[in-house]
Motif scaffolding. Structure first.
Motif, mmCIF file in Angstrom:
data_model
loop_
_atom_site.group_PDB
_atom_site.id
_atom_site.type_symbol
_atom_site.label_atom_id
_atom_site.label_comp_id
_atom_site.label_asym_id
_atom_site.label_seq_id
_atom_site.Cartn_x
_atom_site.Cartn_y
_atom_site.Cartn_z
ATOM 1 N N GLY A 102 0.801 -1.228 0.000
ATOM 2 C CA GLY A 102 0.000 0.000 0.000
ATOM 3 C C GLY A 102 0.828 1.270 0.000
ATOM 4 N N GLY A 103 2.060 1.166 0.510
ATOM 5 C CA GLY A 103 2.914 2.356 0.576
ATOM 6 C C GLY A 103 2.645 3.159 1.824
ATOM 7 N N LEU A 104 3.697 3.816 2.302
ATOM 8 C CA LEU A 104 3.582 4.600 3.534
ATOM 9 C C LEU A 104 3.159 6.030 3.252
ATOM 10 C CD1 LEU A 104 6.976 3.429 5.077
ATOM 11 C CD2 LEU A 104 4.697 2.605 5.697
ATOM 12 N N GLY A 105 3.446 6.476 2.050
ATOM 13 C CA GLY A 105 3.187 7.879 1.736
ATOM 14 C C GLY A 105 1.722 8.140 1.425
ATOM 15 N N VAL A 106 1.357 9.416 1.457
ATOM 16 C CA VAL A 106 0.006 9.819 1.095
ATOM 17 C C VAL A 106 0.047 10.269 -0.359
ATOM 18 C CG1 VAL A 106 -1.804 11.503 1.523
ATOM 19 C CG2 VAL A 106 -0.552 10.495 3.443
ATOM 20 N N SER A 107 -0.740 9.597 -1.202
ATOM 21 C CA SER A 107 -0.716 9.982 -2.618
ATOM 22 C C SER A 107 -1.490 11.281 -2.807
ATOM 23 C CB SER A 107 -1.301 8.862 -3.471
ATOM 24 O OG SER A 107 -2.458 8.353 -2.861
ATOM 25 N N ASP A 139 10.028 17.926 3.190
ATOM 26 C CA ASP A 139 9.969 16.962 2.081
ATOM 27 C C ASP A 139 10.411 15.597 2.621
ATOM 28 O OD1 ASP A 139 10.450 15.322 -0.109
ATOM 29 O OD2 ASP A 139 11.229 16.954 -1.353
ATOM 30 N N LEU A 140 9.442 14.761 2.965
ATOM 31 C CA LEU A 140 9.749 13.489 3.635
ATOM 32 C C LEU A 140 10.689 12.614 2.818
ATOM 33 C CD1 LEU A 140 9.244 11.512 5.995
ATOM 34 C CD2 LEU A 140 7.253 10.664 4.731
ATOM 35 N N ALA A 141 10.394 12.453 1.538
ATOM 36 C CA ALA A 141 11.207 11.566 0.696
ATOM 37 C C ALA A 141 12.653 12.051 0.650
ATOM 38 C CB ALA A 141 10.625 11.481 -0.713
ATOM 39 N N LEU A 193 14.421 11.443 4.046
ATOM 40 C CA LEU A 193 14.734 10.035 4.293
ATOM 41 C C LEU A 193 15.886 9.573 3.402
ATOM 42 C CD1 LEU A 193 11.168 8.458 4.687
ATOM 43 C CD2 LEU A 193 12.863 8.849 6.494
ATOM 44 N N LYS A 194 15.911 10.058 2.167
ATOM 45 C CA LYS A 194 17.014 9.679 1.270
ATOM 46 C C LYS A 194 18.344 10.183 1.819
ATOM 47 C CE LYS A 194 14.220 9.221 -2.855
ATOM 48 N NZ LYS A 194 13.812 9.760 -4.159
ATOM 49 N N LEU A 195 18.348 11.403 2.339
ATOM 50 C CA LEU A 195 19.570 11.963 2.927
ATOM 51 C C LEU A 195 20.060 11.072 4.069
ATOM 52 C CD1 LEU A 195 21.257 14.651 2.610
ATOM 53 C CD2 LEU A 195 20.022 15.473 4.617
ATOM 54 N N VAL A 196 19.124 10.679 4.916
ATOM 55 C CA VAL A 196 19.494 9.876 6.085
ATOM 56 C C VAL A 196 19.942 8.471 5.676
ATOM 57 C CG1 VAL A 196 18.610 8.825 8.205
ATOM 58 C CG2 VAL A 196 17.998 11.180 7.626
ATOM 59 N N ARG A 202 10.499 11.695 13.395
ATOM 60 C CA ARG A 202 10.390 12.284 12.062
ATOM 61 C C ARG A 202 9.133 11.792 11.338
ATOM 62 N NH1 ARG A 202 9.117 14.590 8.568
ATOM 63 N NH2 ARG A 202 10.161 15.416 6.698
ATOM 64 N N LEU A 203 8.814 10.513 11.509
ATOM 65 C CA LEU A 203 7.644 9.950 10.818
ATOM 66 C C LEU A 203 6.343 10.474 11.421
ATOM 67 C CD1 LEU A 203 8.899 6.287 10.164
ATOM 68 C CD2 LEU A 203 8.718 8.156 8.508
ATOM 69 N N ARG A 204 6.337 10.702 12.728
ATOM 70 C CA ARG A 204 5.146 11.305 13.344
ATOM 71 C C ARG A 204 4.939 12.726 12.805
ATOM 72 N NH1 ARG A 204 3.318 7.786 16.781
ATOM 73 N NH2 ARG A 204 4.603 6.932 18.456
ATOM 74 N N ALA A 205 6.023 13.457 12.667
ATOM 75 C CA ALA A 205 5.921 14.820 12.113
ATOM 76 C C ALA A 205 5.351 14.755 10.697
ATOM 77 C CB ALA A 205 7.283 15.500 12.118
#
Lengths: 209, 209
Positions: A203-208, B94-96, B99-102, B151-154
């Protein structure tokens, strides 16, 4: 005209082989890989050291084969269960359901106390010994991963998996989390967790948007 | 009025402590955890065994602290880089990208030859020794995982992560695959892979209907 090898001697060989496998797995689970020796395996199996060296060149070879045999037997047992998986991953047409079935079975295998000790000991040794690790991966893990690739490709053809996803990477989102939790014992490894991993990955974690 | 501890003796202590850390990490990377001894660490650091026992109760304690110190220094170095991560995971909105940076930084750490040996040796020992493993997880891994949860809660509050996803499980879809690939050396661990894991995990593997 008696055969060169009587049924009796072949039965004896089978018995010895099984005793050696059992001894090798029990020993590595108890004392770890570095302290497991061919002498120790022979003593525990009640055979001479030379019997082992007649069939295998090293302790690594015995353990690898004992482990492959154990995995084979576990797979056969699983296949014999109602709804069990015979060869390859199940393909009922429902990708999520099939993956949950497989990951739940993996959870059961990883939680099996008989498998846990030797699996940990061999995995730990493969982590520090690159050569042994590569053999372990090539003989044991890669064939399993290939089954996932096959199932995921079929899902792509059926329009259930994103066409641009690389199955070889996709499978790591499914098994990586289970492996992490099992190996590091961070949190309990349960069927509910297996289901969540499948749901989150598909399903993916992100919100589309 | 001289202080009870002169600056000189405190500098000497710091130097000894650093030498002991370095010796412990080098040794465990070279000969593995089981064959690393307090005697060996002392000899290599050029200090007496009693100096080590004055500060630490066991070899496990020395190694754990040496490792925490190494991780701290790696984190400080990373923070000093342009765009480096100071405390906690970056939150640019920008979540993606964050996360890529980390995960790219994690890839670099795991591929660092100085960290690789001791990290593998301690991870391998934690896999077979549940008590040591639990200490390792509690002191080293759990604090890192807590940063992901924050971070994911944010991201959930910002509407970028599915509201019904449990961040503690979601993070395992991100780090599990990297851990699996690094530990088992199945395929190269690269920045491109880190990016793909983030894209696959956020976007999902399934085809939405």
């Amino acid at each position: 005209m008696a055969p060169t090898k009587s049924p009796d001697s072949s039965r004896r060989s089978d018995r010895s082989r099984r005793a050696i496998y059992d001894a090798a797995l029990a020993l590595v689970g108890e004392v770890g890989y570095p302290r497991t020796t061919v002498e120790g395996i022979a003593a525990r199996a009640g055979v001479g050291k030379q019997t082992i060296y007649r069939w295998w060149p090293s302790k690594a070879a015995v353990l690898m084969e004992a482990f492959l045999d154990l995995a084979d037997r576990a797979a056969e047992e699983a296949a014999a269960q109602p709804g069990g998986v015979a060869r390859g991953l199940p393909d009922t047409g429902d990708l999520a359901a099939d993956l949950k079935l497989v990951l739940r079975a993996t959870v059961d295998e990883l939680n099996d106390p008989v498998l846990d000790g030797p699996t940990r000991a061999l995995t730990a040794e493969g982590i520090v010994d690159a050569k042994l690790g590569a053999e372990f991966i090539g003989k044991l893990l890669d064939p399993q991963l290939a089954l996932y690739v096959t199932r995921l490709r079929a899902a792509q053809e059926a329009g259930q998996l994103r066409a641009d996803a690389d199955p070889r990477i996709a499978l790591e989102l499914l098994i990586g989390p289970l492996f992490h939790r099992w190996l590091l014992r961070t949190l309990p490894l349960t069927h509910a967790y297996a289901d969540e991993v499948v749901d989150y990955a598909l399903g993916g974690l992100g919100v589309s948007r």
